[in-house]
Write a protein that holds these residues in place. Structure first.
Motif, PDB file in Angstrom:
ATOM      1  N   THR A  20      54.777  57.306   9.236  1.00 34.61           N
ATOM      2  CA  THR A  20      54.995  56.350   8.147  1.00 34.61           C
ATOM      3  C   THR A  20      53.813  56.334   7.189  1.00 34.61           C
ATOM      4  O   THR A  20      53.916  55.859   6.082  1.00 34.61           O
ATOM      5  N   ARG A  21      52.667  56.833   7.640  1.00 32.34           N
ATOM      6  CA  ARG A  21      51.469  56.798   6.800  1.00 32.34           C
ATOM      7  C   ARG A  21      50.448  57.807   7.342  1.00 32.34           C
ATOM      8  O   ARG A  21      50.595  58.295   8.459  1.00 32.34           O
ATOM      9  N   SER A  22      49.414  58.064   6.562  1.00 35.80           N
ATOM     10  CA  SER A  22      48.362  58.952   7.067  1.00 35.80           C
ATOM     11  C   SER A  22      47.392  58.138   7.916  1.00 35.80           C
ATOM     12  O   SER A  22      47.224  56.937   7.726  1.00 35.80           O
ATOM     13  N   VAL A  23      46.797  58.838   8.869  1.00 36.88           N
ATOM     14  CA  VAL A  23      45.826  58.224   9.783  1.00 36.88           C
ATOM     15  C   VAL A  23      44.573  59.083   9.705  1.00 36.88           C
ATOM     16  O   VAL A  23      44.584  60.240  10.137  1.00 36.88           O
ATOM     17  N   PHE A  24      43.512  58.559   9.140  1.00 36.52           N
ATOM     18  CA  PHE A  24      42.339  59.416   8.912  1.00 36.52           C
ATOM     19  C   PHE A  24      41.249  59.207   9.957  1.00 36.52           C
ATOM     20  O   PHE A  24      41.008  60.082  10.793  1.00 36.52           O
ATOM     21  N   SER A  25      40.564  58.059   9.929  1.00 34.93           N
ATOM     22  CA  SER A  25      39.364  57.982  10.768  1.00 34.93           C
ATOM     23  C   SER A  25      39.031  56.555  11.147  1.00 34.93           C
ATOM     24  O   SER A  25      39.566  55.597  10.589  1.00 34.93           O
ATOM     25  N   ARG A  26      38.142  56.442  12.099  1.00 37.36           N
ATOM     26  CA  ARG A  26      37.452  55.174  12.351  1.00 37.36           C
ATOM     27  C   ARG A  26      36.041  55.507  12.810  1.00 37.36           C
ATOM     28  O   ARG A  26      35.773  56.616  13.285  1.00 37.36           O
ATOM     29  N   LEU A  68      39.302  56.908  25.450  1.00 42.92           N
ATOM     30  CA  LEU A  68      38.242  57.591  24.698  1.00 42.92           C
ATOM     31  C   LEU A  68      37.059  56.640  24.480  1.00 42.92           C
ATOM     32  O   LEU A  68      35.898  57.040  24.634  1.00 42.92           O
ATOM     33  N   ASP A  69      37.346  55.407  24.141  1.00 42.24           N
ATOM     34  CA  ASP A  69      36.267  54.434  23.932  1.00 42.24           C
ATOM     35  C   ASP A  69      35.439  54.257  25.207  1.00 42.24           C
ATOM     36  O   ASP A  69      34.213  54.144  25.152  1.00 42.24           O
ATOM     37  N   ARG A  70      36.130  54.250  26.361  1.00 45.21           N
ATOM     38  CA  ARG A  70      35.375  54.105  27.619  1.00 45.21           C
ATOM     39  C   ARG A  70      34.505  55.335  27.857  1.00 45.21           C
ATOM     40  O   ARG A  70      33.377  55.243  28.321  1.00 45.21           O
ATOM     41  N   MET A  71      35.048  56.516  27.506  1.00 48.12           N
ATOM     42  CA  MET A  71      34.267  57.757  27.693  1.00 48.12           C
ATOM     43  C   MET A  71      33.021  57.720  26.804  1.00 48.12           C
ATOM     44  O   MET A  71      31.914  58.060  27.233  1.00 48.12           O
ATOM     45  N   LEU A  72      33.202  57.287  25.550  1.00 47.98           N
ATOM     46  CA  LEU A  72      32.072  57.267  24.618  1.00 47.98           C
ATOM     47  C   LEU A  72      31.064  56.187  25.035  1.00 47.98           C
ATOM     48  O   LEU A  72      29.844  56.391  24.942  1.00 47.98           O
ATOM     49  N   ASP A  73      31.589  55.076  25.515  1.00 54.00           N
ATOM     50  CA  ASP A  73      30.718  53.994  25.966  1.00 54.00           C
ATOM     51  C   ASP A  73      29.839  54.476  27.122  1.00 54.00           C
ATOM     52  O   ASP A  73      28.649  54.158  27.198  1.00 54.00           O
ATOM     53  N   ALA A  74      30.435  55.285  28.000  1.00 55.70           N
ATOM     54  CA  ALA A  74      29.699  55.760  29.178  1.00 55.70           C
ATOM     55  C   ALA A  74      28.488  56.608  28.799  1.00 55.70           C
ATOM     56  O   ALA A  74      27.550  56.742  29.572  1.00 55.70           O
ATOM     57  N   ILE A  75      28.497  57.191  27.603  1.00 59.39           N
ATOM     58  CA  ILE A  75      27.335  57.997  27.195  1.00 59.39           C
ATOM     59  C   ILE A  75      26.608  57.350  26.001  1.00 59.39           C
ATOM     60  O   ILE A  75      25.933  58.019  25.225  1.00 59.39           O
ATOM     61  N   GLY A  76      26.780  56.042  25.887  1.00 60.93           N
ATOM     62  CA  GLY A  76      26.011  55.298  24.875  1.00 60.93           C
ATOM     63  C   GLY A  76      26.442  55.574  23.444  1.00 60.93           C
ATOM     64  O   GLY A  76      25.642  55.440  22.518  1.00 60.93           O
ATOM     65  N   LEU A  77      27.692  55.952  23.233  1.00 59.15           N
ATOM     66  CA  LEU A  77      28.126  56.277  21.871  1.00 59.15           C
ATOM     67  C   LEU A  77      29.066  55.234  21.253  1.00 59.15           C
ATOM     68  O   LEU A  77      29.703  55.510  20.239  1.00 59.15           O
ATOM     69  N   GLY A  91      49.369  59.179  17.353  1.00 60.42           N
ATOM     70  CA  GLY A  91      50.593  58.845  18.087  1.00 60.42           C
ATOM     71  C   GLY A  91      51.240  57.610  17.465  1.00 60.42           C
ATOM     72  O   GLY A  91      50.899  57.222  16.336  1.00 60.42           O
ATOM     73  N   ALA A  92      52.131  56.970  18.235  1.00 66.59           N
ATOM     74  CA  ALA A  92      52.897  55.839  17.692  1.00 66.59           C
ATOM     75  C   ALA A  92      52.002  54.672  17.281  1.00 66.59           C
ATOM     76  O   ALA A  92      52.153  54.100  16.206  1.00 66.59           O
ATOM     77  N   GLU A  93      51.049  54.317  18.159  1.00 64.31           N
ATOM     78  CA  GLU A  93      50.161  53.171  17.855  1.00 64.31           C
ATOM     79  C   GLU A  93      49.331  53.445  16.616  1.00 64.31           C
ATOM     80  O   GLU A  93      49.091  52.579  15.782  1.00 64.31           O
ATOM     81  N   GLU A  94      48.855  54.690  16.519  1.00 55.74           N
ATOM     82  CA  GLU A  94      47.996  55.062  15.395  1.00 55.74           C
ATOM     83  C   GLU A  94      48.801  55.036  14.105  1.00 55.74           C
ATOM     84  O   GLU A  94      48.315  54.596  13.067  1.00 55.74           O
ATOM     85  N   ASP A  95      50.056  55.486  14.183  1.00 56.52           N
ATOM     86  CA  ASP A  95      50.928  55.488  13.008  1.00 56.52           C
ATOM     87  C   ASP A  95      51.163  54.052  12.530  1.00 56.52           C
ATOM     88  O   ASP A  95      51.189  53.774  11.340  1.00 56.52           O
ATOM     89  N   ARG A  96      51.303  53.147  13.505  1.00 60.76           N
ATOM     90  CA  ARG A  96      51.534  51.734  13.142  1.00 60.76           C
ATOM     91  C   ARG A  96      50.294  51.122  12.490  1.00 60.76           C
ATOM     92  O   ARG A  96      50.379  50.411  11.511  1.00 60.76           O
ATOM     93  N   SER A  97      49.113  51.450  13.054  1.00 63.01           N
ATOM     94  CA  SER A  97      47.901  50.752  12.599  1.00 63.01           C
ATOM     95  C   SER A  97      47.159  51.493  11.490  1.00 63.01           C
ATOM     96  O   SER A  97      46.325  50.913  10.807  1.00 63.01           O
ATOM     97  N   GLY A  98      47.408  52.812  11.356  1.00 67.38           N
ATOM     98  CA  GLY A  98      46.682  53.602  10.357  1.00 67.38           C
ATOM     99  C   GLY A  98      45.293  54.007  10.815  1.00 67.38           C
ATOM    100  O   GLY A  98      44.495  54.510  10.021  1.00 67.38           O
ATOM    101  N   ARG A  99      44.984  53.785  12.119  1.00 71.19           N
ATOM    102  CA  ARG A  99      43.655  54.149  12.645  1.00 71.19           C
ATOM    103  C   ARG A  99      43.805  55.069  13.853  1.00 71.19           C
ATOM    104  O   ARG A  99      44.706  54.853  14.676  1.00 71.19           O
ATOM    105  N   PRO A 100      42.948  56.096  13.967  1.00 65.99           N
ATOM    106  CA  PRO A 100      43.104  57.030  15.090  1.00 65.99           C
ATOM    107  C   PRO A 100      42.641  56.422  16.418  1.00 65.99           C
ATOM    108  O   PRO A 100      41.765  55.556  16.444  1.00 65.99           O
ATOM    109  N   PHE A 101      43.238  56.903  17.486  1.00 68.60           N
ATOM    110  CA  PHE A 101      42.822  56.555  18.844  1.00 68.60           C
ATOM    111  C   PHE A 101      42.736  55.042  19.064  1.00 68.60           C
ATOM    112  O   PHE A 101      41.682  54.528  19.431  1.00 68.60           O
ATOM    113  N   VAL A 102      43.842  54.348  18.823  1.00 69.33           N
ATOM    114  CA  VAL A 102      43.856  52.912  19.090  1.00 69.33           C
ATOM    115  C   VAL A 102      44.822  52.555  20.221  1.00 69.33           C
ATOM    116  O   VAL A 102      44.898  51.406  20.631  1.00 69.33           O
ATOM    117  N   GLY A 103      45.579  53.544  20.725  1.00 74.20           N
ATOM    118  CA  GLY A 103      46.510  53.289  21.834  1.00 74.20           C
ATOM    119  C   GLY A 103      45.786  53.449  23.164  1.00 74.20           C
ATOM    120  O   GLY A 103      44.557  53.348  23.252  1.00 74.20           O
TER     121      GLY A 103
END
Ligand code: URA
Length: 268
Positions: free
Chosen positions: A101-107, A140-149, A122-134
């Motif tokens: 329904t829309r483009s999803v670029f970055s966060r 992914l957030d937990r993986m990045l958190d584990a290495i201080g990112l 995916g579906a959640e990202e298409d709804r919100s317009g933000r990548p990796f929110v499902g």
């Protein structure tokens, strides 16, 4: 079955279908898929496949689409204008396939030390317009958190529209979007890239080998224009890790390798 249980089961089934890309059930009138599929692009011109080690790893996207993407992307001096150029870009066939329904670029921060590249919204990202929110995004957030990112990674994908049925984007679709991905990297100027999953690795490194062989190995990524080089590490996609918990130990080892190099003084 109690009413409450039946409605919980129905909700969970609907959520499963939505996640799998089923977004229509019965319509009053049959959809005209032919009209939906009309692309505003020139016909394909005999593409020459890119072959590495006997395996075809990419076919050029329609040359007009790539050229248009290069021109549009290189004219963007900010991430905001790049997001606008992506939204206006008509050269990636996925956006006309009906699921997006829309483009999803970055966060993530515009000056992040790390750019993370995933596969496709995916579906959640298409709804919100933000990548990796499902669910994969939370992993992914937990993986990045584990290495201080946490809050130190700029996150995007190889394509900016949700493929129908969450199918893997084709090399051709990735090629059409690649100039925008490269311009995003140019504007963020990270120290390193993290590629999550096989499709991102194939697109950015043009490697034919599977992610099982490539994860945890260092590569040097070079922009197509040759003006930028960065260390890059492929690892597993969070959605794969959720399905395959036994691979988590390997992903953790990859992430530790990544974090150690990121913290090195000077060029990592
Ligand atoms: N998977 C991806 O690769 N990217 C997203 O944005 C979401 C899920």
């Amino acid at each position: 079955m109690s009413r409450l249980l039946a409605s919980t089961v129905a909700e969970s089934l609907l959520a499963f279908w939505a996640e799998a890309g089923v977004d229509a059930v019965l319509l009053d009138a049959p959809p005209d898929r032919i009209a939906e599929g009309q692309r505003p692009l020139a016909p394909r011109q005999a593409p020459a496949p890119v072959i590495r080690g006997g395996t075809q790893i990419a076919v050029p996207a329609r040359p007009l689409a790539i050229e248009a993407a290069r021109e549009a992307a290189s004219a963007c001096g900010t991430l905001e204008s790049l997001a606008e150029a992506i939204e206006a870009f008509e050269g990636c066939p996925i956006r006309f396939e009906g699921a997006a329904t829309r483009s999803v670029f970055s966060r993530g921060p515009a000056d992040a030390p790390v750019v993370v590249i995933g596969e496709a919204p995916g579906a959640e990202e298409d709804r919100s317009g933000r990548p990796f929110v499902g669910k994969a995004g939370q992993m992914l957030d937990r993986m990045l958190d584990a290495i201080g990112l946490t809050d130190r990674a700029f996150i995007t994908n190889t394509v900016f529209w949700r493929p129908p049925g969450n199918r893997t984007p084709t090399p051709e679709e990735q090629l059409a979007c690649k100039p925008f991905v490269e311009q995003a990297i140019r504007l963020v100027r990270p120290r390193m890239l993290l590629l999550v999953g096989a499709p991102a690795t194939r697109s950015m490194l043009e490697q034919a080998e599977g992610i099982n062989r490539l994860h945890g190995r260092w590569f040097e990524w070079r922009a197509t224009a040759g003006d930028l080089e960065l260390p890059v590490l492929p690892t597993f996609h969070p959605a794969f890790l959720m399905r395959t918990p036994s691979a988590k130990a390997m992903a953790w080892a990859d992430l530790k390798t990544f974090a150690e190099r990121l913290d090195r003084p000077g060029r990592p």
